[in-house]
Design a protein around this motif. Sequence first.
Motif, short mmCIF file in Angstrom:
data_model
loop_
_atom_site.label_atom_id
_atom_site.label_comp_id
_atom_site.label_asym_id
_atom_site.label_seq_id
_atom_site.Cartn_x
_atom_site.Cartn_y
_atom_site.Cartn_z
N CYS A 5 33.38 42.51 52.28
CA CYS A 5 34.83 42.43 52.46
C CYS A 5 35.51 42.75 51.14
O CYS A 5 34.95 42.51 50.06
N ILE A 6 36.70 43.29 51.24
CA ILE A 6 37.53 43.57 50.08
C ILE A 6 38.65 42.56 50.02
O ILE A 6 39.24 42.20 51.06
N GLY A 7 38.97 42.09 48.83
CA GLY A 7 40.12 41.22 48.62
C GLY A 7 41.12 41.90 47.72
O GLY A 7 40.75 42.48 46.69
N ILE A 17 47.96 45.12 40.84
CA ILE A 17 47.13 44.82 42.00
C ILE A 17 45.70 44.63 41.52
O ILE A 17 45.15 45.48 40.82
N ASP A 18 45.11 43.50 41.87
CA ASP A 18 43.71 43.24 41.58
C ASP A 18 42.92 43.34 42.87
O ASP A 18 43.36 42.83 43.92
N GLY A 19 41.76 43.98 42.81
CA GLY A 19 40.92 44.12 43.99
C GLY A 19 39.46 43.91 43.65
O GLY A 19 39.01 44.24 42.55
N SER A 35 32.12 45.41 43.08
CA SER A 35 32.97 46.26 42.25
C SER A 35 34.33 45.62 42.14
O SER A 35 34.72 44.78 42.96
N ASP A 36 35.06 46.01 41.10
CA ASP A 36 36.41 45.50 40.90
C ASP A 36 37.31 46.63 40.42
O ASP A 36 36.84 47.64 39.90
N ALA A 37 38.61 46.45 40.62
CA ALA A 37 39.59 47.43 40.17
C ALA A 37 40.93 46.73 40.00
O ALA A 37 41.28 45.85 40.78
N SER A 38 41.64 47.13 38.99
CA SER A 38 43.00 46.63 38.76
C SER A 38 43.89 47.81 38.45
O SER A 38 43.53 48.66 37.63
N GLU A 39 45.03 47.85 39.12
CA GLU A 39 45.98 48.95 38.91
C GLU A 39 47.38 48.38 38.74
O GLU A 39 47.76 47.44 39.46
N PRO A 40 48.16 48.89 37.79
CA PRO A 40 49.55 48.44 37.68
C PRO A 40 50.36 48.89 38.89
O PRO A 40 50.05 49.91 39.51
N LEU A 41 51.37 48.11 39.23
CA LEU A 41 52.28 48.53 40.28
C LEU A 41 53.10 49.71 39.78
O LEU A 41 53.56 49.71 38.63
N PRO A 42 53.30 50.74 40.61
CA PRO A 42 54.21 51.81 40.21
C PRO A 42 55.57 51.23 39.83
O PRO A 42 56.05 50.27 40.44
N GLU A 43 56.19 51.81 38.81
CA GLU A 43 57.41 51.23 38.25
C GLU A 43 58.51 51.06 39.29
O GLU A 43 59.19 50.03 39.34
N ASP A 44 58.71 52.09 40.14
CA ASP A 44 59.78 51.98 41.13
C ASP A 44 59.47 50.92 42.17
O ASP A 44 60.38 50.22 42.66
N VAL A 341 38.53 36.44 34.88
CA VAL A 341 39.72 35.71 35.34
C VAL A 341 40.56 36.51 36.34
O VAL A 341 41.26 35.92 37.17
N GLN A 342 40.49 37.83 36.29
CA GLN A 342 41.27 38.65 37.22
C GLN A 342 40.59 38.81 38.57
O GLN A 342 41.18 39.34 39.51
N TRP A 343 39.32 38.37 38.69
CA TRP A 343 38.61 38.49 39.96
C TRP A 343 38.96 37.38 40.95
O TRP A 343 38.92 37.60 42.16
N VAL A 344 39.25 36.20 40.43
CA VAL A 344 39.13 34.99 41.24
C VAL A 344 40.07 34.99 42.44
O VAL A 344 39.65 34.73 43.58
N GLU A 345 41.35 35.29 42.22
CA GLU A 345 42.29 35.20 43.34
C GLU A 345 42.04 36.31 44.36
O GLU A 345 42.12 36.09 45.57
#
Length: 382
Positions: A5-7, A17-19, A35-44, A341-345
Amino acid sequence: MSVRCIGLMSGTSLDGIDGVLVEFAEGSSAGRVLSDASEPLPEDLRDALMHLQQPGPDELHRAAQASAALADAYAAVVARLLERGGVSAHQVAAIGAHGQTVRHMPPGHPRLQPHESPYTLQLLAPARLAEATGIAVVADFRSRDIAAGGQGAPLVPAFHRAAFGQPGTAVGVVNIGGIANLTALCADGALRGLDTGPGNVLLDGWCARHTGARYDANGAWAEQGHVVPALLEDLLADPYFARTGARSTGRDYFNLAWLDVRLARHPDARPADVQATLAALTVESIARAIENMHWATSNAAAPQRLWVCGGGAHNRALLEGLSRRLPATTVGTTAELGWPVQWVEAAAFAWLAHQTLLGQPGNATEVTGARGPRILGAVYPA
């Protein structure tokens, strides 16, 4: 047989966004991150979501557009997770997608009139996300708990028990996002928890207003200031901090407008001193929640260990403040346990999606105050 599953989580701080892609083996509890990935929200999109935190014109249209854009941003994170994990979409059972909270009005919220119904609203277009990824989506986790009389939050304590519980040991887990929440994993196996109050939301907002930076890196600016005791007590006098039992809150309650009302009574406070005081507010509200919790040990005032996760775990001022304020407790981050720490939630929402697929409840009634265990979320098939 294992299930993947993906969170996905975009929190109150609106920083990104953390995934995580998590594999749940048969009989396993918290699962294993592939696997993990974090991406900033687009500015707009960030700006649109920030403006939707408060009432404004043409909200329905703007909310629909933001929901679609957020689904697209989530889909991009899913693609990155699949690539990094070396798996295809058909090998993933579901995506647990939290969405972006823009209103949280649970039972007992002071702005709800007696005749009004409690509610919570997380923006997302889950059908669009399912179409874009080819994976079933579980979304809208909080509303069923509220329908059952609960707060709808925090929902992570049940996952914290699976990931960090130590039988016979009192352990606390604090997630410091925009709002901070505490999980009490008691020595006798009992589970408790609540939203303690502001985490980063006021710190980030005040920092942005006065420095132009979105957050106070490592709490460096706060460390340049001095706590204003009278202001701190004024902030802590808000009735939210004295509430007992199940409680939760959000950015629509704790925000810069809330702060400005109180700052008007302290006009001489320097900006850096206000930042130091806001850091102290986060620390003190967490510490008081811990001290008011029953830990089912002979030393009931505090747990033996306190694990911190979320963006606030990167803030040195907060971690050092908690260590000073709770001298009987060893304070560390979940990274020491193999959970960055960015994985947990995000992992918690993968776990909640897995619970939904299994037909198992996801809420902890002793935390949210709901009338009973409930299967959470609505499922949008691939």
